[in-house]
Design a protein around this motif. Sequence first.
Motif, PDB file in Angstrom:
ATOM      1  N   SER A  68      -2.744  -3.048 -14.717  1.00 38.12           N
ATOM      2  CA  SER A  68      -2.543  -3.182 -13.262  1.00 38.12           C
ATOM      3  C   SER A  68      -1.712  -2.049 -12.683  1.00 38.12           C
ATOM      4  O   SER A  68      -0.878  -2.265 -11.820  1.00 38.12           O
ATOM      5  CB  SER A  68      -1.869  -4.520 -12.956  1.00 38.12           C
ATOM      6  N   GLY A  69      -1.928  -0.810 -13.185  1.00 44.43           N
ATOM      7  CA  GLY A  69      -1.307   0.356 -12.548  1.00 44.43           C
ATOM      8  C   GLY A  69      -2.192   0.830 -11.404  1.00 44.43           C
ATOM      9  O   GLY A  69      -3.076   0.092 -10.934  1.00 44.43           O
ATOM     10  N   THR A 113      -4.602   2.917 -11.460  1.00 42.28           N
ATOM     11  CA  THR A 113      -6.024   2.978 -11.824  1.00 42.28           C
ATOM     12  C   THR A 113      -6.666   1.606 -11.678  1.00 42.28           C
ATOM     13  O   THR A 113      -7.688   1.453 -10.992  1.00 42.28           O
ATOM     14  CB  THR A 113      -6.187   3.466 -13.284  1.00 42.28           C
ATOM     15  N   ARG A 139      -0.705  -7.197 -19.281  1.00 45.65           N
ATOM     16  CA  ARG A 139       0.055  -7.729 -20.414  1.00 45.65           C
ATOM     17  C   ARG A 139       1.504  -8.038 -20.022  1.00 45.65           C
ATOM     18  O   ARG A 139       2.112  -8.961 -20.541  1.00 45.65           O
ATOM     19  CB  ARG A 139       0.051  -6.668 -21.518  1.00 45.65           C
ATOM     20  N   GLU A 140       2.065  -7.260 -19.063  1.00 45.92           N
ATOM     21  CA  GLU A 140       3.474  -7.439 -18.686  1.00 45.92           C
ATOM     22  C   GLU A 140       3.533  -8.022 -17.274  1.00 45.92           C
ATOM     23  O   GLU A 140       3.194  -9.175 -17.097  1.00 45.92           O
ATOM     24  CB  GLU A 140       4.201  -6.091 -18.759  1.00 45.92           C
ATOM     25  N   ALA A 169       3.443   3.208 -16.201  1.00 43.36           N
ATOM     26  CA  ALA A 169       3.884   4.462 -15.581  1.00 43.36           C
ATOM     27  C   ALA A 169       3.910   4.364 -14.055  1.00 43.36           C
ATOM     28  O   ALA A 169       4.703   5.049 -13.399  1.00 43.36           O
ATOM     29  CB  ALA A 169       2.961   5.597 -16.020  1.00 43.36           C
ATOM     30  N   ARG A 179       7.254   3.737 -12.766  1.00 40.62           N
ATOM     31  CA  ARG A 179       8.321   4.470 -13.472  1.00 40.62           C
ATOM     32  C   ARG A 179       8.336   5.952 -13.136  1.00 40.62           C
ATOM     33  O   ARG A 179       9.092   6.712 -13.730  1.00 40.62           O
ATOM     34  CB  ARG A 179       8.092   4.346 -14.991  1.00 40.62           C
ATOM     35  N   ASN A 229      -3.758   7.509 -20.221  1.00 37.08           N
ATOM     36  CA  ASN A 229      -2.679   6.679 -20.003  1.00 37.08           C
ATOM     37  C   ASN A 229      -2.115   6.087 -21.210  1.00 37.08           C
ATOM     38  O   ASN A 229      -2.822   5.770 -22.073  1.00 37.08           O
ATOM     39  CB  ASN A 229      -3.085   5.923 -19.044  1.00 37.08           C
ATOM     40  N   THR A 234      -7.162  -2.087 -28.173  1.00 31.90           N
ATOM     41  CA  THR A 234      -8.191  -3.008 -27.676  1.00 31.90           C
ATOM     42  C   THR A 234      -9.554  -2.330 -27.774  1.00 31.90           C
ATOM     43  O   THR A 234     -10.554  -2.971 -28.092  1.00 31.90           O
ATOM     44  CB  THR A 234      -7.900  -3.381 -26.191  1.00 31.90           C
ATOM     45  N   SER A 255       8.078  10.201 -21.025  1.00 32.12           N
ATOM     46  CA  SER A 255       8.675  10.998 -19.953  1.00 32.12           C
ATOM     47  C   SER A 255       9.921  10.240 -19.492  1.00 32.12           C
ATOM     48  O   SER A 255       9.922   9.006 -19.450  1.00 32.12           O
ATOM     49  CB  SER A 255       7.693  11.184 -18.805  1.00 32.12           C
ATOM     50  N   GLY A 309       8.957   6.175 -19.414  1.00 32.15           N
ATOM     51  CA  GLY A 309       7.630   5.573 -19.333  1.00 32.15           C
ATOM     52  C   GLY A 309       6.689   6.423 -20.154  1.00 32.15           C
ATOM     53  O   GLY A 309       7.073   7.488 -20.638  1.00 32.15           O
TER      54      GLY A 309
HETATM   55  C1  LIG Z   1       8.676   8.893 -16.162  1.00 31.57           C
HETATM   56  C2  LIG Z   1       7.372   9.251 -15.484  1.00 31.57           C
HETATM   57  C3  LIG Z   1       7.378  10.096 -14.366  1.00 31.57           C
HETATM   58  C4  LIG Z   1       6.177  10.433 -13.734  1.00 31.57           C
HETATM   59  N1  LIG Z   1       6.217  11.154 -12.560  1.00 31.57           N
HETATM   60  C5  LIG Z   1       5.064  11.431 -11.893  1.00 31.57           C
HETATM   61  C6  LIG Z   1       5.093  12.083 -10.631  1.00 31.57           C
HETATM   62  O1  LIG Z   1       6.165  12.324 -10.053  1.00 31.57           O
HETATM   63  N2  LIG Z   1       3.904  12.420 -10.058  1.00 31.57           N
HETATM   64  C7  LIG Z   1       2.710  12.115 -10.640  1.00 31.57           C
HETATM   65  O2  LIG Z   1       1.654  12.476 -10.090  1.00 31.57           O
HETATM   66  N3  LIG Z   1       2.654  11.394 -11.784  1.00 31.57           N
HETATM   67  C8  LIG Z   1       3.797  11.042 -12.422  1.00 31.57           C
HETATM   68  N4  LIG Z   1       3.757  10.308 -13.579  1.00 31.57           N
HETATM   69  C9  LIG Z   1       2.426   9.857 -14.083  1.00 31.57           C
HETATM   70  C10 LIG Z   1       1.884   8.640 -13.312  1.00 31.57           C
HETATM   71  O3  LIG Z   1       2.901   7.683 -13.098  1.00 31.57           O
HETATM   72  C11 LIG Z   1       0.729   8.027 -14.137  1.00 31.57           C
HETATM   73  O4  LIG Z   1      -0.247   9.040 -14.378  1.00 31.57           O
HETATM   74  C12 LIG Z   1       0.033   6.860 -13.429  1.00 31.57           C
HETATM   75  O5  LIG Z   1       0.973   5.883 -13.011  1.00 31.57           O
HETATM   76  C13 LIG Z   1      -0.998   6.226 -14.354  1.00 31.57           C
HETATM   77  O6  LIG Z   1      -1.475   5.025 -13.777  1.00 31.57           O
HETATM   78  P1  LIG Z   1      -2.364   4.035 -14.613  1.00 31.57           P
HETATM   79  O7  LIG Z   1      -2.713   2.895 -13.730  1.00 31.57           O
HETATM   80  O8  LIG Z   1      -3.500   4.768 -15.254  1.00 31.57           O
HETATM   81  O9  LIG Z   1      -1.440   3.567 -15.846  1.00 31.57           O
HETATM   82  P2  LIG Z   1      -0.137   2.629 -15.872  1.00 31.57           P
HETATM   83  O10 LIG Z   1       0.563   2.580 -14.572  1.00 31.57           O
HETATM   84  O11 LIG Z   1       0.652   3.050 -17.082  1.00 31.57           O
HETATM   85  O12 LIG Z   1      -0.745   1.181 -16.105  1.00 31.57           O
HETATM   86  C14 LIG Z   1      -1.273   0.752 -17.343  1.00 31.57           C
HETATM   87  C15 LIG Z   1      -1.024  -0.776 -17.448  1.00 31.57           C
HETATM   88  O13 LIG Z   1      -1.893  -1.311 -18.463  1.00 31.57           O
HETATM   89  C16 LIG Z   1      -1.208  -2.401 -19.083  1.00 31.57           C
HETATM   90  N5  LIG Z   1      -1.887  -2.648 -20.357  1.00 31.57           N
HETATM   91  C17 LIG Z   1      -2.079  -1.784 -21.408  1.00 31.57           C
HETATM   92  N6  LIG Z   1      -2.812  -2.395 -22.394  1.00 31.57           N
HETATM   93  C18 LIG Z   1      -3.107  -3.659 -21.961  1.00 31.57           C
HETATM   94  C19 LIG Z   1      -3.836  -4.756 -22.519  1.00 31.57           C
HETATM   95  N7  LIG Z   1      -4.403  -4.675 -23.712  1.00 31.57           N
HETATM   96  N8  LIG Z   1      -3.930  -5.889 -21.789  1.00 31.57           N
HETATM   97  C20 LIG Z   1      -3.366  -5.994 -20.545  1.00 31.57           C
HETATM   98  N9  LIG Z   1      -2.656  -4.994 -19.966  1.00 31.57           N
HETATM   99  C21 LIG Z   1      -2.535  -3.824 -20.661  1.00 31.57           C
HETATM  100  C22 LIG Z   1       0.240  -1.877 -19.201  1.00 31.57           C
HETATM  101  O14 LIG Z   1       1.172  -2.932 -19.362  1.00 31.57           O
HETATM  102  C23 LIG Z   1       0.418  -1.124 -17.857  1.00 31.57           C
HETATM  103  O15 LIG Z   1       1.012  -1.939 -16.859  1.00 31.57           O
HETATM  104  C24 LIG Z   1       4.934   9.940 -14.242  1.00 31.57           C
HETATM  105  C25 LIG Z   1       4.926   9.096 -15.356  1.00 31.57           C
HETATM  106  C26 LIG Z   1       6.134   8.747 -15.979  1.00 31.57           C
HETATM  107  C27 LIG Z   1       6.101   7.814 -17.166  1.00 31.57           C
END
Ligand SMILES: Cc1cc2nc3c(=O)[nH]c(=O)nc-3n(C[C@H](O)[C@H](O)[C@H](O)COP(=O)(O)OP(=O)(O)OC[C@H]3O[C@@H](n4cnc5c(N)ncnc54)[C@H](O)[C@@H]3O)c2cc1C
Length: 338
Positions: A34-35, A37, A57-58, A64, A67, A151, A157, A170, A254
């Motif tokens: 639920s990020g 994406t 899951r959380e 990220a 975070r 990510n 899975t 990071s 994160g």
């Molecule tokens: C410290 C830090 C600083 C950053 N700063 C920047 C920035 O300033 N600018 C920028 O452009 N990007 C930045 N990024 C990168 C950006 O935050 C990520 O690229 C983006 O949030 C990715 O989104 P996402 O939805 O793909 O993944 P996420 O937000 O990581 O979401 C993935 C989710 O999937 C869940 N999950 C995983 N496996 C399972 C499962 N089997 N069942 C159920 N749930 C599951 C996890 O619990 C998590 O909540 C940063 C990242 C970090 C860690």
Amino acid sequence: MITSPFWTDQFPRPADLPVSTELPSHVDVAIVGSGYTGLCAARVLAKSGASVAVLERETIGWGASSRNGGMATPGLKQGLSKIYKKYGPEKGREFWQASVDAIDLLEDIVREHAIDCDWSRSGHVALAAKESHLSDLESYADWIKSELATNGYTDRTLPRLKPKVIPVGSYIIVTEPLSSELQDELSPKRRMYYDTKRFINYFRLTPDGRMLWGGRNDLSVDLDLEESSAILQAQLTAVFPQLEGVPLTHSWSGRLGVTFDLMPHIGKVDGVWYANGYSGHGLSIATYLGTELGLLISGQKERSPFAEIPHQTILFYRNRPWFLPFASRYYRLLDWIN
Ligand SMILES: Cc1cc2nc3c(=O)[nH]c(=O)nc-3n(C[C@H](O)[C@H](O)[C@H](O)COP(=O)(O)OP(=O)(O)OC[C@H]3O[C@@H](n4cnc5c(N)ncnc54)[C@H](O)[C@@H]3O)c2cc1C
């Protein structure tokens, strides 16, 4: 010092978020994660009339997406000139345009849903970490002009997906609020800053006037948060000696999902669609690719350039990224040499 993200500490999740622990018996599309994406894919699919469940899951946005540094910048993690060289000018322009459209899309979503997140187009600054990096930035600026170019939480899975993404840590620290004079001195236009090192540092002022400083000196995901805050604070005060002795209030980390070609990817394995691999540059791109994913699944779009490039892995990487300590040493050496 609090060892959890500043954002969720300052702006806690509402207690009455409509979450359910009961699984529905049937949905058209189930989304894992639920990020940005997952939620953006869900948004588009739900708008198209599909029934959607987002499985997390959380807690919502736990990874990220809650975070990061809050810096939405154009481009992708991979340098644009390398992208052009590897995929050709036509695809190169498509990737660049997507990164610019991603910021407009983010703004549209913030406006449409009246999201109170201090959204502003403040601009960003790429800082040469060494004098020798300056000429690269200058030729990059010239090249952009000449083109008119506009990510890490993946688990097992999907075993065939895991070897295509490397989880990399990071880390971020945040100071106490600074005086308005000091804020004006450090960041007069409140821009977003990042430098040109491989072990990049990035910084900005938070809406309430704190210095947020991020980076890493290691690629591991489990560096102790006291230890990482000491490393980051030393980097911060080397750049801004004025901040010597300013207390830190938060230190957190994160996971980034890094790919071998530093490109984000859309794909399908074992019948499951995925979008990942923003390599630390995902705030707007994850929003964009999540949306693309929803459009592709619901048939509102037929193609995406992010689904048309090979998604590489390397031999002998299945689950544990055993090569990260070697890669850390190598990149530290390159940063030292160049
Ligand atoms: C410290 C830090 C600083 C950053 N700063 C920047 C920035 O300033 N600018 C920028 O452009 N990007 C930045 N990024 C990168 C950006 O935050 C990520 O690229 C983006 O949030 C990715 O989104 P996402 O939805 O793909 O993944 P996420 O937000 O990581 O979401 C993935 C989710 O999937 C869940 N999950 C995983 N496996 C399972 C499962 N089997 N069942 C159920 N749930 C599951 C996890 O619990 C998590 O909540 C940063 C990242 C970090 C860690």
